[in-house]
Write an enzyme that holds these catalytic residues in place. Structure first.
Site, short mmCIF file in Angstrom:
data_model
loop_
_atom_site.label_atom_id
_atom_site.label_comp_id
_atom_site.label_asym_id
_atom_site.label_seq_id
_atom_site.Cartn_x
_atom_site.Cartn_y
_atom_site.Cartn_z
N ASP A 229 -4.40 3.59 2.68
CA ASP A 229 -5.80 3.14 2.86
C ASP A 229 -5.87 1.67 3.27
OD1 ASP A 229 -6.68 2.66 -0.70
OD2 ASP A 229 -5.12 1.79 0.59
N ASP B 237 -8.78 -17.69 -15.69
CA ASP B 237 -9.46 -18.15 -14.48
C ASP B 237 -10.48 -19.25 -14.77
OD1 ASP B 237 -10.04 -17.48 -11.58
OD2 ASP B 237 -12.04 -17.18 -12.42
N GLU C 274 -6.19 -21.88 -15.61
CA GLU C 274 -6.45 -22.54 -14.33
C GLU C 274 -7.54 -23.55 -14.63
OE1 GLU C 274 -9.14 -21.01 -11.62
OE2 GLU C 274 -8.11 -21.71 -9.84
N ASN D 258 -0.79 4.58 -0.26
CA ASN D 258 -1.56 5.80 0.08
C ASN D 258 -2.28 5.65 1.42
OD1 ASN D 258 -3.44 3.92 -0.66
ND2 ASN D 258 -4.62 5.26 -1.99
N ASP E 84 0.86 -1.19 0.00
CA ASP E 84 0.00 0.00 0.00
C ASP E 84 0.89 1.24 0.00
OD1 ASP E 84 -2.04 1.58 2.58
OD2 ASP E 84 -1.95 1.93 0.42
N ASP F 189 -1.67 -1.43 -3.83
CA ASP F 189 -2.04 -0.69 -5.05
C ASP F 189 -0.93 -0.79 -6.11
OD1 ASP F 189 -1.76 1.85 -2.65
OD2 ASP F 189 -0.14 1.32 -4.05
N ASP G 169 -5.01 -11.38 -15.17
CA ASP G 169 -5.93 -12.45 -14.79
C ASP G 169 -7.21 -12.27 -15.61
OD1 ASP G 169 -5.94 -13.98 -11.58
OD2 ASP G 169 -7.17 -14.55 -13.31
N HIS H 296 -3.05 -17.54 -4.51
CA HIS H 296 -3.93 -16.77 -3.62
C HIS H 296 -5.10 -17.60 -3.10
CE1 HIS H 296 -5.77 -16.86 -7.50
NE2 HIS H 296 -6.90 -16.45 -6.98
N ASP H 297 -5.21 -18.84 -3.59
CA ASP H 297 -6.30 -19.73 -3.14
C ASP H 297 -5.80 -20.82 -2.21
OD1 ASP H 297 -7.84 -19.86 -6.44
OD2 ASP H 297 -8.20 -18.49 -4.76
#
Ligand code: TEU
Ligand code: CA
Length: 540
Positions: A23, A196, A249, A21, A19, A27, A96, A318-319
Protein backbone atom coordinates in the site's frame (compact mmCIF):
# COMPACT_ATOMS: atom_id res chain seq x y z
CA UNK A 1 25.63 1.09 34.27
CA UNK A 2 21.89 0.91 33.42
CA UNK A 3 21.11 -0.79 30.10
CA UNK A 4 19.88 2.46 28.58
CA UNK A 5 23.36 3.95 29.07
CA UNK A 6 25.04 0.85 27.75
CA UNK A 7 23.06 0.60 24.50
CA UNK A 8 22.94 2.29 21.12
CA UNK A 9 19.47 3.42 20.03
CA UNK A 10 17.90 3.49 16.56
CA UNK A 11 14.88 5.55 15.53
CA UNK A 12 12.38 4.20 13.01
CA UNK A 13 9.81 6.41 11.25
CA UNK A 14 7.51 3.44 10.52
CA UNK A 15 5.69 5.11 7.61
CA UNK A 16 8.94 5.18 5.64
CA UNK A 17 10.79 2.07 6.81
CA UNK A 18 9.47 -1.05 5.01
CA UNK A 19 6.11 -1.75 3.37
CA UNK A 20 5.03 -5.41 3.19
CA UNK A 21 1.47 -5.23 1.82
CA UNK A 22 1.98 -3.01 -1.21
CA UNK A 23 0.00 0.00 0.00
CA UNK A 24 3.05 2.26 -0.22
CA UNK A 25 3.16 2.78 3.55
CA UNK A 26 5.70 1.22 5.91
CA UNK A 27 4.23 -1.17 8.49
CA UNK A 28 5.00 -3.25 11.61
CA UNK A 29 5.53 -6.53 9.70
CA UNK A 30 8.09 -4.58 7.66
CA UNK A 31 9.97 -3.65 10.83
CA UNK A 32 9.91 -7.29 12.00
CA UNK A 33 11.28 -8.30 8.60
CA UNK A 34 14.28 -5.97 8.98
CA UNK A 35 14.99 -6.54 12.71
CA UNK A 36 17.92 -8.93 12.02
CA UNK A 37 19.72 -6.06 10.24
CA UNK A 38 19.32 -3.91 13.37
CA UNK A 39 20.61 -6.78 15.52
CA UNK A 40 23.62 -7.10 13.20
CA UNK A 41 24.18 -3.34 13.45
CA UNK A 42 24.47 -3.73 17.24
CA UNK A 43 21.31 -1.82 18.20
CA UNK A 44 19.96 -2.35 21.73
CA UNK A 45 17.07 0.16 21.79
CA UNK A 46 14.49 0.82 19.08
CA UNK A 47 12.43 4.08 19.21
CA UNK A 48 9.26 3.89 17.09
CA UNK A 49 7.73 7.16 15.93
CA UNK A 50 3.96 6.97 16.60
CA UNK A 51 2.04 3.95 15.30
CA UNK A 52 -1.24 4.70 17.15
CA UNK A 53 -4.60 5.49 15.53
CA UNK A 54 -4.36 8.93 13.93
CA UNK A 55 -5.91 10.94 11.06
CA UNK A 56 -2.27 11.59 10.04
CA UNK A 57 -2.53 15.38 9.97
CA UNK A 58 0.98 15.30 11.46
CA UNK A 59 1.74 11.69 10.48
CA UNK A 60 0.80 10.18 13.79
CA UNK A 61 1.84 13.01 16.10
CA UNK A 62 -1.91 13.67 16.29
CA UNK A 63 -3.28 10.68 18.16
CA UNK A 64 -6.98 9.75 18.15
CA UNK A 65 -6.67 6.53 20.20
CA UNK A 66 -3.57 5.89 22.37
CA UNK A 67 -4.41 2.23 22.92
CA UNK A 68 -4.71 1.10 19.33
CA UNK A 69 -2.49 0.59 16.27
CA UNK A 70 -3.26 2.54 13.09
CA UNK A 71 -4.50 0.02 10.45
CA UNK A 72 -1.86 1.45 8.06
CA UNK A 73 0.77 -0.11 10.34
CA UNK A 74 -1.05 -3.35 11.24
CA UNK A 75 -2.70 -4.74 14.35
CA UNK A 76 -2.05 -4.90 18.09
CA UNK A 77 -1.00 -8.52 17.50
CA UNK A 78 1.63 -7.26 15.03
CA UNK A 79 2.85 -4.92 17.77
CA UNK A 80 3.03 -7.72 20.35
CA UNK A 81 4.90 -9.89 17.83
CA UNK A 82 7.36 -7.08 17.14
CA UNK A 83 8.03 -6.63 20.88
CA UNK A 84 8.59 -10.39 21.21
CA UNK A 85 10.87 -10.61 18.18
CA UNK A 86 12.89 -7.61 19.34
CA UNK A 87 13.25 -9.03 22.86
CA UNK A 88 14.49 -12.33 21.37
CA UNK A 89 17.27 -10.32 19.68
CA UNK A 90 18.14 -8.29 22.79
CA UNK A 91 16.46 -5.18 21.43
CA UNK A 92 14.17 -3.13 23.70
CA UNK A 93 11.42 -0.98 22.19
CA UNK A 94 10.46 2.53 23.34
CA UNK A 95 7.32 4.26 22.11
CA UNK A 96 6.77 7.89 21.14
CA UNK A 97 4.65 9.46 23.89
CA UNK A 98 2.77 12.43 22.42
CA UNK A 99 0.86 13.90 25.36
CA UNK A 100 1.07 17.66 24.94
CA UNK A 101 -1.84 17.35 22.53
CA UNK A 102 -4.19 14.82 20.96
CA UNK A 103 -5.83 14.73 17.57
CA UNK A 104 -8.99 16.82 17.27
CA UNK A 105 -10.60 13.52 16.23
CA UNK A 106 -9.87 11.97 19.65
CA UNK A 107 -13.22 11.22 21.40
CA UNK A 108 -12.11 13.39 24.33
CA UNK A 109 -11.86 16.46 22.10
CA UNK A 110 -15.05 15.74 20.24
CA UNK A 111 -16.86 15.51 23.62
CA UNK A 112 -15.12 18.62 24.97
CA UNK A 113 -16.65 20.76 22.22
CA UNK A 114 -19.82 20.67 24.35
CA UNK A 115 -19.33 23.25 27.14
CA UNK A 116 -21.33 21.04 29.53
CA UNK A 117 -19.29 17.92 28.85
CA UNK A 118 -17.14 16.42 31.65
CA UNK A 119 -14.38 16.42 29.02
CA UNK A 120 -14.60 20.20 28.46
CA UNK A 121 -11.63 20.85 30.75
CA UNK A 122 -9.47 18.20 29.13
CA UNK A 123 -8.52 20.99 26.71
CA UNK A 124 -7.91 24.72 26.91
CA UNK A 125 -10.97 26.68 25.82
CA UNK A 126 -11.33 30.48 26.04
CA UNK A 127 -13.69 33.13 24.65
CA UNK A 128 -12.21 35.39 21.98
CA UNK A 129 -11.07 38.96 22.64
CA UNK A 130 -11.91 42.05 20.52
CA UNK A 131 -13.36 39.82 17.83
CA UNK A 132 -10.23 37.68 17.59
CA UNK A 133 -8.29 34.96 19.43
CA UNK A 134 -7.95 35.10 23.24
CA UNK A 135 -4.27 36.16 23.04
CA UNK A 136 -1.43 36.94 20.63
CA UNK A 137 0.38 33.59 20.79
CA UNK A 138 1.89 32.14 17.59
CA UNK A 139 2.60 28.45 17.08
CA UNK A 140 5.28 26.01 15.94
CA UNK A 141 3.64 25.72 12.54
CA UNK A 142 3.16 29.50 12.02
CA UNK A 143 0.03 31.53 12.68
CA UNK A 144 -2.20 31.81 15.74
CA UNK A 145 -2.36 29.02 18.33
CA UNK A 146 -6.14 29.40 18.58
CA UNK A 147 -9.02 28.17 16.44
CA UNK A 148 -12.63 29.08 17.00
CA UNK A 149 -15.11 26.22 17.33
CA UNK A 150 -18.46 27.32 15.92
CA UNK A 151 -20.31 24.87 18.09
CA UNK A 152 -19.58 26.85 21.27
CA UNK A 153 -18.27 30.07 19.70
CA UNK A 154 -15.14 29.75 21.85
CA UNK A 155 -11.48 29.17 20.94
CA UNK A 156 -9.25 26.19 21.75
CA UNK A 157 -5.46 26.23 22.13
CA UNK A 158 -3.13 24.33 19.77
CA UNK A 159 0.61 25.03 19.80
CA UNK A 160 0.94 22.91 16.65
CA UNK A 161 -1.64 22.35 13.93
CA UNK A 162 -5.30 23.16 14.45
CA UNK A 163 -5.91 19.39 14.43
CA UNK A 164 -3.61 19.00 17.48
CA UNK A 165 -5.48 20.61 20.43
CA UNK A 166 -3.36 20.98 23.57
CA UNK A 167 -4.38 18.99 26.64
CA UNK A 168 -5.07 20.95 29.83
CA UNK A 169 -2.70 19.77 32.57
CA UNK A 170 -4.36 21.95 35.16
CA UNK A 171 -7.04 19.24 35.10
CA UNK A 172 -5.84 16.31 37.28
CA UNK A 173 -7.98 13.92 35.20
CA UNK A 174 -5.70 14.55 32.22
CA UNK A 175 -2.60 13.40 34.10
CA UNK A 176 -4.50 10.37 35.41
CA UNK A 177 -5.47 9.41 31.84
CA UNK A 178 -1.88 9.82 30.64
CA UNK A 179 -0.48 7.72 33.50
CA UNK A 180 -2.90 4.93 32.51
CA UNK A 181 -1.77 5.13 28.88
CA UNK A 182 1.86 4.75 29.97
CA UNK A 183 1.02 1.72 32.16
CA UNK A 184 -0.88 0.14 29.24
CA UNK A 185 2.23 0.21 27.03
CA UNK A 186 4.72 -0.67 29.76
CA UNK A 187 2.55 -3.67 30.70
CA UNK A 188 2.65 -4.60 26.99
CA UNK A 189 6.42 -5.03 27.41
CA UNK A 190 7.89 -1.83 26.02
CA UNK A 191 10.89 -0.35 27.82
CA UNK A 192 10.26 3.36 27.93
CA UNK A 193 9.22 6.48 26.05
CA UNK A 194 10.54 9.23 23.83
CA UNK A 195 8.47 12.10 25.23
CA UNK A 196 7.33 14.43 22.47
CA UNK A 197 7.91 18.16 23.08
CA UNK A 198 7.54 17.33 26.76
CA UNK A 199 8.72 20.62 28.27
CA UNK A 200 5.68 22.62 27.11
CA UNK A 201 2.95 20.64 28.91
CA UNK A 202 2.04 23.16 31.59
CA UNK A 203 0.86 26.62 30.58
CA UNK A 204 1.42 28.98 33.55
CA UNK A 205 -0.66 31.74 32.02
CA UNK A 206 -2.79 32.41 28.93
CA UNK A 207 -1.99 36.12 28.88
CA UNK A 208 -0.53 37.84 25.82
CA UNK A 209 3.15 37.16 25.26
CA UNK A 210 6.07 39.42 24.33
CA UNK A 211 5.99 39.80 20.54
CA UNK A 212 8.69 37.57 18.99
CA UNK A 213 9.76 36.44 15.53
CA UNK A 214 8.48 32.96 16.43
CA UNK A 215 6.48 31.46 19.29
CA UNK A 216 5.07 34.65 20.76
CA UNK A 217 3.81 33.63 24.20
CA UNK A 218 6.27 30.78 24.73
CA UNK A 219 7.54 32.38 27.96
CA UNK A 220 4.25 31.21 29.46
CA UNK A 221 4.81 27.50 28.74
CA UNK A 222 8.48 26.65 28.08
CA UNK A 223 9.90 24.55 30.94
CA UNK A 224 7.50 25.89 33.57
CA UNK A 225 7.59 24.66 37.18
CA UNK A 226 4.20 23.03 36.57
CA UNK A 227 5.80 20.81 33.95
CA UNK A 228 8.56 19.75 36.37
CA UNK A 229 5.88 18.77 38.88
CA UNK A 230 4.09 16.71 36.23
CA UNK A 231 7.33 14.92 35.30
CA UNK A 232 8.06 14.13 38.95
CA UNK A 233 4.54 12.64 39.26
CA UNK A 234 5.03 10.55 36.12
CA UNK A 235 8.29 9.19 37.43
CA UNK A 236 7.09 8.50 40.97
CA UNK A 237 3.75 6.97 39.93
CA UNK A 238 4.77 5.04 36.81
CA UNK A 239 8.31 5.16 35.45
CA UNK A 240 9.97 4.27 38.78
CA UNK A 241 7.86 1.10 38.92
CA UNK A 242 9.07 -0.40 35.64
CA UNK A 243 12.43 -1.30 34.11
CA UNK A 244 12.20 1.57 31.67
CA UNK A 245 13.80 4.88 30.70
CA UNK A 246 12.56 8.19 29.35
CA UNK A 247 14.12 10.59 26.86
CA UNK A 248 12.43 13.94 26.55
CA UNK A 249 12.34 16.02 23.38
CA UNK A 250 12.84 19.45 24.95
CA UNK A 251 12.73 22.60 22.87
CA UNK A 252 14.49 25.87 23.61
CA UNK A 253 16.34 24.73 26.70
CA UNK A 254 19.80 25.77 27.95
CA UNK A 255 22.16 23.27 29.60
CA UNK A 256 21.01 24.62 32.97
CA UNK A 257 17.34 24.07 32.07
CA UNK A 258 18.35 20.69 30.65
CA UNK A 259 19.88 19.72 33.98
CA UNK A 260 16.65 20.74 35.70
CA UNK A 261 14.80 18.30 33.44
CA UNK A 262 17.05 15.24 33.58
CA UNK A 263 19.65 15.46 36.36
CA UNK A 264 19.32 12.19 38.33
CA UNK A 265 18.71 14.16 41.53
CA UNK A 266 15.61 15.76 39.98
CA UNK A 267 13.55 12.57 39.64
CA UNK A 268 12.15 13.66 36.27
CA UNK A 269 13.47 12.45 32.87
CA UNK A 270 16.50 10.19 32.34
CA UNK A 271 17.87 12.18 29.42
CA UNK A 272 16.85 14.80 26.85
CA UNK A 273 17.25 15.63 23.19
CA UNK A 274 18.56 19.19 23.11
CA UNK A 275 18.63 21.38 19.99
CA UNK A 276 21.55 23.83 20.32
CA UNK A 277 23.95 21.86 18.08
CA UNK A 278 21.15 21.50 15.52
CA UNK A 279 20.65 25.26 15.38
CA UNK A 280 24.23 26.41 14.69
CA UNK A 281 23.60 26.57 10.92
CA UNK A 282 20.53 28.80 11.11
CA UNK A 283 19.50 32.35 11.98
CA UNK A 284 16.88 32.29 14.79
CA UNK A 285 14.61 29.83 12.98
CA UNK A 286 15.52 26.82 10.91
CA UNK A 287 14.00 28.31 7.76
CA UNK A 288 16.83 30.87 7.55
CA UNK A 289 19.87 28.73 6.98
CA UNK A 290 23.46 29.92 7.16
CA UNK A 291 26.72 28.17 6.34
CA UNK A 292 27.58 25.25 8.62
CA UNK A 293 30.48 26.20 10.92
CA UNK A 294 32.19 23.22 12.57
CA UNK A 295 33.53 25.48 15.35
CA UNK A 296 30.01 26.49 16.40
CA UNK A 297 28.79 22.92 16.11
CA UNK A 298 31.71 21.65 18.23
CA UNK A 299 31.26 24.34 20.87
CA UNK A 300 27.55 23.56 21.19
CA UNK A 301 28.24 19.82 21.52
CA UNK A 302 30.93 20.49 24.14
CA UNK A 303 28.62 22.77 26.14
CA UNK A 304 26.08 19.97 26.50
CA UNK A 305 28.67 17.22 26.99
CA UNK A 306 30.03 19.08 30.03
CA UNK A 307 26.70 20.66 31.04
CA UNK A 308 24.74 17.47 31.69
CA UNK A 309 25.58 14.28 33.57
CA UNK A 310 24.22 12.29 30.59
CA UNK A 311 23.06 13.25 27.08
CA UNK A 312 20.96 11.72 24.32
CA UNK A 313 23.20 12.33 21.32
CA UNK A 314 21.79 12.64 17.80
CA UNK A 315 22.57 14.25 14.46
CA UNK A 316 19.33 13.28 12.68
CA UNK A 317 15.70 12.44 13.27
CA UNK A 318 12.35 12.60 11.44
CA UNK A 319 12.26 16.39 11.85
CA UNK A 320 15.80 17.25 10.73
CA UNK A 321 17.62 17.31 7.36
CA UNK A 322 20.06 14.49 6.64
CA UNK A 323 23.32 15.02 8.57
CA UNK A 324 25.69 13.89 5.80
CA UNK A 325 24.30 16.65 3.56
CA UNK A 326 24.14 19.20 6.37
CA UNK A 327 27.38 18.54 8.28
CA UNK A 328 29.39 16.36 5.86
CA UNK A 329 29.89 16.18 2.10
CA UNK A 330 27.32 13.92 0.44
CA UNK A 331 28.96 14.07 -2.99
CA UNK A 332 32.75 14.03 -3.26
CA UNK A 333 33.28 12.65 0.25
CA UNK A 334 30.08 10.71 0.86
CA UNK A 335 31.73 7.64 2.36
CA UNK A 336 34.44 9.55 4.25
CA UNK A 337 32.15 12.13 5.85
CA UNK A 338 29.46 9.53 6.64
CA UNK A 339 32.05 7.52 8.57
CA UNK A 340 33.44 10.63 10.28
CA UNK A 341 29.96 11.53 11.58
CA UNK A 342 29.51 7.95 12.78
CA UNK A 343 32.78 8.08 14.71
CA UNK A 344 31.89 11.44 16.24
CA UNK A 345 28.36 10.49 17.31
CA UNK A 346 29.51 7.19 18.83
CA UNK A 347 32.43 8.78 20.70
CA UNK A 348 30.33 11.27 22.66
CA UNK A 349 29.27 10.80 26.29
CA UNK A 350 25.62 9.79 26.36
CA UNK A 351 23.23 7.40 24.65
CA UNK A 352 23.72 7.58 20.86
CA UNK A 353 20.59 7.71 18.70
CA UNK A 354 20.89 6.74 15.00
CA UNK A 355 18.02 7.64 12.66
CA UNK A 356 16.91 5.22 9.95
CA UNK A 357 19.08 5.64 6.84
CA UNK A 358 21.85 7.50 8.68
CA UNK A 359 23.78 4.22 8.86
CA UNK A 360 24.07 4.15 5.06
CA UNK A 361 24.48 7.91 4.57
CA UNK A 362 21.08 8.72 3.11
CA UNK A 363 21.11 12.26 1.75
CA UNK A 364 18.76 15.24 1.48
CA UNK A 365 16.40 15.33 -1.49
CA UNK A 366 15.95 18.69 -3.25
CA UNK A 367 12.15 18.91 -3.47
CA UNK A 368 11.26 20.59 -6.78
CA UNK A 369 7.57 21.26 -6.43
CA UNK A 370 5.18 21.80 -3.52
CA UNK A 371 3.08 18.89 -4.83
CA UNK A 372 5.92 16.56 -3.77
CA UNK A 373 5.71 17.90 -0.20
CA UNK A 374 3.50 16.15 2.39
CA UNK A 375 4.53 17.55 5.79
CA UNK A 376 1.93 19.70 7.56
CA UNK A 377 4.67 22.00 8.88
CA UNK A 378 6.03 22.74 5.39
CA UNK A 379 2.56 23.07 3.86
CA UNK A 380 1.46 25.54 6.55
CA UNK A 381 4.65 27.58 6.26
CA UNK A 382 4.22 27.57 2.47
CA UNK A 383 0.61 28.81 2.73
CA UNK A 384 1.61 31.42 5.33
CA UNK A 385 4.43 32.78 3.14
CA UNK A 386 2.37 32.61 -0.06
CA UNK A 387 -0.30 34.72 1.64
CA UNK A 388 2.47 37.24 2.38
CA UNK A 389 3.41 37.33 -1.30
CA UNK A 390 6.69 35.39 -1.01
CA UNK A 391 7.57 33.98 -4.49
CA UNK A 392 7.40 30.22 -5.11
CA UNK A 393 11.12 29.85 -5.77
CA UNK A 394 11.91 31.37 -2.35
CA UNK A 395 9.33 29.21 -0.58
CA UNK A 396 10.64 26.06 -2.25
CA UNK A 397 14.21 27.02 -1.33
CA UNK A 398 13.22 27.30 2.34
CA UNK A 399 11.40 23.96 2.21
CA UNK A 400 14.34 22.31 0.46
CA UNK A 401 16.81 23.39 3.14
CA UNK A 402 14.70 22.96 6.26
CA UNK A 403 11.54 20.99 5.52
CA UNK A 404 11.00 17.70 7.35
CA UNK A 405 10.01 15.52 4.37
CA UNK A 406 13.67 15.21 3.40
CA UNK A 407 14.17 13.08 6.52
CA UNK A 408 11.10 11.00 5.70
CA UNK A 409 11.78 9.75 2.18
CA UNK A 410 11.58 5.94 2.24
CA UNK A 411 14.45 3.76 3.39
CA UNK A 412 16.72 2.83 0.47
CA UNK A 413 17.13 -0.98 0.75
CA UNK A 414 18.39 -1.81 -2.75
CA UNK A 415 18.51 -0.77 -6.41
CA UNK A 416 15.09 -2.26 -7.21
CA UNK A 417 12.08 -0.05 -8.03
CA UNK A 418 11.24 2.26 -5.10
CA UNK A 419 14.54 1.16 -3.51
CA UNK A 420 12.85 -2.03 -2.31
CA UNK A 421 10.67 -0.01 0.09
CA UNK A 422 7.37 -0.91 -1.55
CA UNK A 423 5.89 -2.77 -4.51
CA UNK A 424 3.15 -0.12 -4.58
CA UNK A 425 3.21 3.66 -4.91
CA UNK A 426 5.25 5.12 -2.05
CA UNK A 427 3.34 7.63 0.12
CA UNK A 428 6.31 10.01 -0.31
CA UNK A 429 8.75 9.96 -3.19
CA UNK A 430 11.92 7.88 -2.98
CA UNK A 431 15.15 9.86 -3.22
CA UNK A 432 16.41 9.18 -6.78
CA UNK A 433 19.94 8.60 -5.44
CA UNK A 434 18.92 5.17 -4.11
CA UNK A 435 20.86 3.48 -6.91
CA UNK A 436 23.99 5.08 -5.39
CA UNK A 437 23.04 4.90 -1.71
CA UNK A 438 21.35 1.70 -0.54
CA UNK A 439 21.62 -0.99 2.10
CA UNK A 440 22.22 -3.96 -0.19
CA UNK A 441 25.24 -2.41 -1.91
CA UNK A 442 26.76 -1.49 1.44
CA UNK A 443 26.20 -4.96 2.87
CA UNK A 444 28.59 -6.16 0.14
CA UNK A 445 31.21 -3.48 0.79
CA UNK A 446 33.42 -3.92 3.90
CA UNK A 447 34.56 -0.30 3.39
CA UNK A 448 30.98 1.03 3.48
CA UNK A 449 29.48 3.52 5.93
CA UNK A 450 27.25 0.69 7.17
CA UNK A 451 30.19 -1.54 8.02
CA UNK A 452 31.87 1.34 9.78
CA UNK A 453 28.77 1.90 11.94
CA UNK A 454 28.87 -1.78 12.85
CA UNK A 455 32.57 -1.57 13.81
CA UNK A 456 32.15 1.69 15.71
CA UNK A 457 29.09 0.43 17.63
CA UNK A 458 30.94 -2.76 18.54
CA UNK A 459 33.96 -0.73 19.69
CA UNK A 460 31.78 1.56 21.81
CA UNK A 461 29.93 -1.31 23.39
CA UNK A 462 33.22 -2.96 24.37
CA UNK A 463 34.91 0.18 25.71
CA UNK A 464 33.98 1.67 29.07
CA UNK A 465 35.85 4.92 28.42
CA UNK A 466 33.77 5.69 25.32
CA UNK A 467 30.58 4.86 27.22
CA UNK A 468 31.29 6.31 30.61
CA UNK A 469 34.48 8.36 30.45
CA UNK A 470 34.59 12.09 31.15
CA UNK A 471 34.56 14.59 28.27
CA UNK A 472 37.28 17.20 27.93
CA UNK A 473 37.22 19.58 24.98
CA UNK A 474 40.55 20.00 23.19
CA UNK A 475 39.68 22.06 20.10
CA UNK A 476 36.52 23.36 18.41
CA UNK A 477 38.25 24.73 15.33
CA UNK A 478 36.86 25.80 11.96
CA UNK A 479 37.94 22.43 10.52
CA UNK A 480 38.96 20.15 13.39
CA UNK A 481 36.89 19.21 16.43
CA UNK A 482 38.78 17.22 19.06
CA UNK A 483 38.21 16.09 22.61
CA UNK A 484 39.40 13.56 25.19
CA UNK A 485 37.43 10.82 26.86
CA UNK A 486 39.08 9.69 30.09
CA UNK A 487 38.34 6.86 32.47
CA UNK A 488 40.79 5.46 35.04
CA UNK A 489 44.12 5.16 33.24
CA UNK A 490 42.77 5.22 29.70
CA UNK A 491 42.67 8.45 27.71
CA UNK A 492 41.11 8.42 24.26
CA UNK A 493 41.61 11.44 22.02
CA UNK A 494 38.96 11.87 19.33
CA UNK A 495 39.83 14.02 16.31
CA UNK A 496 37.45 14.70 13.42
CA UNK A 497 38.13 16.79 10.31
CA UNK A 498 35.05 18.57 8.94
CA UNK A 499 36.88 19.63 5.77
CA UNK A 500 38.14 18.26 2.45
CA UNK A 501 41.60 19.55 3.31
CA UNK A 502 44.46 17.57 4.86
CA UNK A 503 44.83 19.25 8.25
CA UNK A 504 47.78 19.15 10.65
CA UNK A 505 46.63 17.99 14.09
CA UNK A 506 49.60 16.72 16.03
CA UNK A 507 48.83 14.11 18.65
CA UNK A 508 50.53 11.04 20.00
CA UNK A 509 48.92 7.75 20.84
CA UNK A 510 48.14 4.40 19.32
CA UNK A 511 45.35 4.33 16.74
CA UNK A 512 42.23 2.70 18.19
CA UNK A 513 40.14 3.27 15.05
CA UNK A 514 40.35 5.47 11.96
CA UNK A 515 37.70 6.04 9.31
CA UNK A 516 40.45 5.44 6.75
CA UNK A 517 41.49 2.18 8.41
CA UNK A 518 44.90 3.62 9.23
CA UNK A 519 46.86 2.04 12.08
CA UNK A 520 49.57 4.68 12.20
CA UNK A 521 48.77 8.38 12.73
CA UNK A 522 51.26 10.85 11.25
CA UNK A 523 49.80 14.01 12.74
CA UNK A 524 47.86 15.02 9.63
CA UNK A 525 44.12 14.36 9.34
CA UNK A 526 42.98 13.26 5.89
CA UNK A 527 39.83 14.77 4.29
CA UNK A 528 36.84 14.18 6.58
CA UNK A 529 38.89 11.72 8.64
CA UNK A 530 37.80 10.66 12.11
CA UNK A 531 40.33 8.99 14.36
CA UNK A 532 40.58 7.86 17.98
CA UNK A 533 44.04 7.73 19.58
CA UNK A 534 44.66 5.85 22.80
CA UNK A 535 47.06 6.69 25.62
CA UNK A 536 47.67 5.15 29.02
CA UNK A 537 47.82 7.85 31.66
CA UNK A 538 48.58 7.70 35.35
CA UNK A 539 45.21 7.20 37.04
CA UNK A 540 43.77 10.62 37.61
O1 TEU B 1 8.53 18.20 17.43
C1 TEU B 1 8.50 19.31 18.32
C2 TEU B 1 9.02 20.50 17.64
O2 TEU B 1 9.43 21.46 18.24
C3 TEU B 1 9.02 20.52 16.17
O3 TEU B 1 8.39 21.69 15.76
C4 TEU B 1 10.45 20.49 15.72
O4 TEU B 1 11.27 21.28 16.55
C5 TEU B 1 10.52 21.11 14.37
O5 TEU B 1 9.65 20.38 13.58
C6 TEU B 1 11.94 21.02 13.85
O6 TEU B 1 11.89 21.36 12.50
C7 TEU B 1 7.73 17.11 17.89
C8 TEU B 1 7.82 16.00 16.85
O7 TEU B 1 9.16 15.56 16.73
C9 TEU B 1 7.30 16.56 15.54
O8 TEU B 1 7.43 15.60 14.49
C10 TEU B 1 5.83 16.93 15.72
O9 TEU B 1 5.38 17.57 14.54
C11 TEU B 1 5.67 17.90 16.91
O10 TEU B 1 6.39 17.52 18.08
C12 TEU B 1 4.19 17.92 17.32
O11 TEU B 1 3.87 16.68 17.92
CA1 CA C 1 2.10 -1.20 4.25
Amino acid sequence: MPWWKDSVAYQIYPRSFQDTNGDGIGDLPGIRLRLPLLRDLGIGILWLSPVYASPNDDNGYDISDYRSIHPDFGTMEDMRALIRDAQSMGIRIIMDLVINHTSDEHPWFQASRDPDSPYRDYYIWKPGKNGGPPNNWTGFFAGSTWDKDDRSGTYYLHLFSRKQPDLNYRNPKVLAEVLDIMRFWLDMGISGFRCDVINVLFKSSLEDGRKKLILTGSEHYLSQEGTHELLRRMRSEVWSRYDCFTVGETVFVSPKQGRDLCDPSRGELDMIFSFEHMETDQFFVKWFKRRFRPANFGRALAAWQTGLAWNANYFENHDQPRSITRFGNDQAYHKESGKMLALLLLSLRGTPFIYQGQEIGMTNYAFRDIREVKDVESLRINAFLRAKGVPTRIRMRLIRTAGRDTARTPMQWNREKNAGFTTGNPWLLVNPDYTRVNYEDQLKDPESILFFYRSMIALRRSNTTLKDGSFLLRQAGHRVFSFDRVKDSEKLTVLVNFSAARVKAMHSGSVMISTYGRDIYDGVLLPYEGIILRNEVASL
